[in-house]
Structure formats: structure tokens, C-alpha cells
Design a protein around this motif. Structure first.
Motif, PDB file in Angstrom:
ATOM      1  N   PHE A 198      65.930  86.931  -8.755  1.00 24.60           N
ATOM      2  CA  PHE A 198      65.296  85.567  -9.137  1.00 24.60           C
ATOM      3  C   PHE A 198      65.449  84.777 -10.288  1.00 24.60           C
ATOM      4  CE2 PHE A 198      62.044  86.360  -5.310  1.00 24.60           C
ATOM      5  CZ  PHE A 198      63.160  86.205  -4.260  1.00 24.60           C
ATOM      6  N   GLY A 199      65.618  83.770 -10.413  1.00 26.16           N
ATOM      7  CA  GLY A 199      65.720  82.923 -11.980  1.00 26.16           C
ATOM      8  C   GLY A 199      64.338  82.664 -12.220  1.00 26.16           C
ATOM      9  N   ARG A 200      64.073  82.648 -13.732  1.00 27.92           N
ATOM     10  CA  ARG A 200      62.778  81.856 -14.439  1.00 27.92           C
ATOM     11  C   ARG A 200      63.115  80.713 -14.958  1.00 27.92           C
ATOM     12  NH1 ARG A 200      63.117  87.420 -16.703  1.00 27.92           N
ATOM     13  NH2 ARG A 200      61.674  88.862 -15.836  1.00 27.92           N
ATOM     14  N   LYS A 201      62.300  79.963 -15.471  1.00 28.13           N
ATOM     15  CA  LYS A 201      62.207  78.670 -15.754  1.00 28.13           C
ATOM     16  C   LYS A 201      63.202  78.549 -17.173  1.00 28.13           C
ATOM     17  CE  LYS A 201      59.627  74.767 -17.697  1.00 28.13           C
ATOM     18  NZ  LYS A 201      58.153  74.407 -18.093  1.00 28.13           N
ATOM     19  N   ASP A 202      63.048  79.708 -17.953  1.00 28.61           N
ATOM     20  CA  ASP A 202      63.835  79.598 -19.040  1.00 28.61           C
ATOM     21  C   ASP A 202      65.533  80.208 -19.182  1.00 28.61           C
ATOM     22  OD1 ASP A 202      63.771  82.433 -18.604  1.00 28.61           O
ATOM     23  OD2 ASP A 202      62.517  82.945 -20.370  1.00 28.61           O
TER      24      ASP A 202
ATOM     25  N   HIS B  34      64.657  77.628  -3.237  1.00 30.40           N
ATOM     26  CA  HIS B  34      65.944  78.590  -3.491  1.00 30.40           C
ATOM     27  C   HIS B  34      66.715  78.166  -4.505  1.00 30.40           C
ATOM     28  CE1 HIS B  34      69.395  80.674  -1.900  1.00 30.40           C
ATOM     29  NE2 HIS B  34      70.127  79.695  -2.176  1.00 30.40           N
ATOM     30  N   THR B  35      67.009  76.761  -4.748  1.00 31.90           N
ATOM     31  CA  THR B  35      67.517  76.329  -5.746  1.00 31.90           C
ATOM     32  C   THR B  35      66.921  76.374  -7.328  1.00 31.90           C
ATOM     33  OG1 THR B  35      68.761  74.767  -4.464  1.00 31.90           O
ATOM     34  CG2 THR B  35      68.765  74.195  -6.827  1.00 31.90           C
ATOM     35  N   LEU B  36      65.610  76.199  -7.380  1.00 29.54           N
ATOM     36  CA  LEU B  36      64.854  76.196  -8.560  1.00 29.54           C
ATOM     37  C   LEU B  36      64.882  77.545  -9.099  1.00 29.54           C
ATOM     38  CD1 LEU B  36      62.695  74.527 -10.048  1.00 29.54           C
ATOM     39  CD2 LEU B  36      61.006  75.886  -8.741  1.00 29.54           C
ATOM     40  N   MET B  37      64.889  78.633  -8.114  1.00 25.61           N
ATOM     41  CA  MET B  37      64.892  80.240  -8.679  1.00 25.61           C
ATOM     42  C   MET B  37      66.344  80.763  -8.751  1.00 25.61           C
ATOM     43  SD  MET B  37      61.753  81.462  -6.023  1.00 25.61           S
ATOM     44  CE  MET B  37      61.819  82.991  -6.342  1.00 25.61           C
ATOM     45  N   ARG B  38      67.224  79.953  -8.576  1.00 28.04           N
ATOM     46  CA  ARG B  38      68.492  80.302  -8.574  1.00 28.04           C
ATOM     47  C   ARG B  38      68.901  81.755  -7.784  1.00 28.04           C
ATOM     48  NH1 ARG B  38      66.724  79.047 -13.160  1.00 28.04           N
ATOM     49  NH2 ARG B  38      66.986  81.086 -14.193  1.00 28.04           N
ATOM     50  N   HIS B  39      68.443  81.677  -6.750  1.00 26.44           N
ATOM     51  CA  HIS B  39      68.542  82.955  -5.967  1.00 26.44           C
ATOM     52  C   HIS B  39      69.626  83.610  -5.774  1.00 26.44           C
ATOM     53  CE1 HIS B  39      66.892  84.924  -1.907  1.00 26.44           C
ATOM     54  NE2 HIS B  39      67.490  85.785  -2.650  1.00 26.44           N
TER      55      HIS B  39
ATOM     56  N   HIS C 190      72.218  87.339  -5.287  1.00 29.59           N
ATOM     57  CA  HIS C 190      72.451  88.695  -5.013  1.00 29.59           C
ATOM     58  C   HIS C 190      72.006  89.721  -6.064  1.00 29.59           C
ATOM     59  CE1 HIS C 190      74.139  87.523  -0.939  1.00 29.59           C
ATOM     60  NE2 HIS C 190      75.021  86.901  -1.909  1.00 29.59           N
ATOM     61  N   SER C 191      71.908  91.026  -5.605  1.00 28.73           N
ATOM     62  CA  SER C 191      71.403  92.035  -6.657  1.00 28.73           C
ATOM     63  C   SER C 191      72.588  92.126  -7.839  1.00 28.73           C
ATOM     64  CB  SER C 191      71.361  93.521  -6.083  1.00 28.73           C
ATOM     65  OG  SER C 191      72.535  93.937  -5.295  1.00 28.73           O
ATOM     66  N   ASP C 192      73.886  91.975  -7.524  1.00 27.28           N
ATOM     67  CA  ASP C 192      74.968  92.068  -8.415  1.00 27.28           C
ATOM     68  C   ASP C 192      75.202  90.778  -9.414  1.00 27.28           C
ATOM     69  OD1 ASP C 192      76.092  90.057  -6.901  1.00 27.28           O
ATOM     70  OD2 ASP C 192      77.968  91.249  -6.200  1.00 27.28           O
ATOM     71  N   GLY C 193      73.991  89.857  -9.160  1.00 23.78           N
ATOM     72  CA  GLY C 193      74.130  88.564 -10.034  1.00 23.78           C
ATOM     73  C   GLY C 193      75.010  87.244  -9.458  1.00 23.78           C
TER      74      GLY C 193
END
Length: 211
Positions: free
Chosen positions: A87-91, A50-55, A57-60
Motif C-alpha cells: 500500500f502507498g502512503r501520501k508521501d 485503490h488508486t489513492l493507495m497505489r495498491h 503486488h508484493s513485488d512492487g
């Protein structure tokens, strides 16, 4: 065997990862590793997803753990589907995703979960393009100098009437939408209009009417 499961999950285009009850990654297939921008599974194993992917909402805006549908599925033992979140990427970049989360149970007890997701960037782009095209088409129809209207095929009620049509009949838009010919014209005229409409619908051919 574990090798067969790994081979199977890596053959699937959807990103897949597993988590334990604390939300820590237990496995990730190649599509998941690639979509999140990592180099190998070792970078994800044991990480709190959850934290790694910086989950988000659709509005950011950030999605808290209390709001997270994935973690909720682990706690209540019910699968879930979410059409659009981020979802967030590594970069550090983000992408829109649709995901499914499934609790994994053993002898009636939830032991962890499996999450599968897809990047929907392309689909959202198509949806936005269709929306822009509809706005343009609606504008063209509305400003055409001839009457344009549209009826639903079941009850023959008006669902669209352009400005020229409103002026011709002397009605406002709100007084036309949802009405049928019998609400607007004398019985004999409404019968003729309805008869012609049904004929077109049944024959699937254009009908030219000379006034």
C-alpha cells in the motif's frame, strides 16, 4: 450511533476503512489515517482508495482494479484475506500490508465493504533475519568435521545429513534423506539404533554410547 461506531473503530489498532460499491472511501479510523500518512479523515472521504493507495503486488508491480481482491470482494460478496501486498502512503512511500476485506450486505444485497489492514514491515524483517540465521546455521553444520544428522521423531527417517556423515557412510546426500536405519544398516545394527532413538525420545535425556 455514528459517534459510538467512530469511537469503537478508533480504539482498534488495526487500520480500518469503508468503501461504497465504487470503491470510494466512506470512513477511515485514526489508525488508517495515520498509517497512510494523512492528517485527517476528510482527506480520504470520497476518494477512490485503490488508486489513492497505489495498491501494488508484493513485488512492487502495480495491481490493476481487475486483480484487486478488495474490489473482488465487493463484486462477489465474499470476504477475502491477503497476506502480503503493498500500500502507498501520501508521501509516495510504500509499506507491506496484510489485509482483510469484508462485503457489507443489507437485506441480501452488497452495499459496500470494510477493509482492515496492518503494516507487516517488522514481521518481514524478523522473517528475513530468521532466514539468514538458518542459512548460516546450515553452512556451519554442513562444514563441521564430525558427523551431524537429524531424524524426524515419528518414523526416524533422516531429514538432514552433513558432508562429514555422507563421507563416513559412503553415500550421497540424495541417497540418505528420507531413508531410515533399516535402509542403510544390517538388521541387528538398525534395531540397536532404533531402540536407542526411541529411548532418547521417551526419556528426553541424552544417551551416551561408547563404541
Amino acid at each position: 450511533s455514528e459517534a459510538e461506531v467512530t469511537l469503537l473503530t478508533n480504539s482498534i489498532a488495526h487500520a480500518i476503512y469503508g468503501v461504497d460499491l465504487d470503491g470510494l472511501c466512506t470512513f477511515a479510523n485514526d489508525a488508517c489515517i495515520d498509517m497512510l500518512g494523512y492528517n485527517n479523515q476528510a482527506e480520504l472521504l470520497g476518494q477512490e482508495m485503490h488508486t489513492l493507495m497505489r495498491h501494488s503486488h508484493s513485488d512492487g508491480s502495480a495491481c490493476s482494479k481487475q486483480e484487486c481482491k478488495i474490489l473482488e470482494a465487493l463484486h462477489n460478496g465474499k470476504s477475502t484475506y491477503v497476506e502480503h501486498e503493498m500500500f502507498g502512503r501520501k508521501d509516495g512511500s510504500f509499506f507491506p500490508a496484510t489485509y482483510w476485506a469484508y462485503p457489507v450486505t443489507l437485506e441480501g444485497e452488497v452495499k459496500g465493504g470494510v477493509v482492515t489492514f496492518i503494516d507487516i514491515t517488522e514481521q518481514l524483517g524478523v522473517k528475513d533475519e530468521l532466514k539468514r540465521s538458518k542459512i548460516l546455521l546450515d553452512s556451519i553444520v554442513e562444514h563441521m568435521p564430525v558427523t551431524v544428522f537429524l531424524k524426524d521423531a515419528q518414523e526416524l527417517r533422516f531429514v538432514l545429513f552433513n558432508n562429514a556423515g555422507e563421507k563416513l557412510l559412503g553415500f550421497e546426500h540424495k541417497d540418505l534423506i528420507g531413508k531410515n536405519d533399516y535402509d542403510l544398516f544390517p538388521q541387528e545394527q538398525a534395531d540397536a539404533f532404533t531402540r536407542n532413538d526411541r529411548l532418547v525420545l521417551e526419556s528426553h535425556k541424552l544417551l551416551e554410547i561408547t563404541e
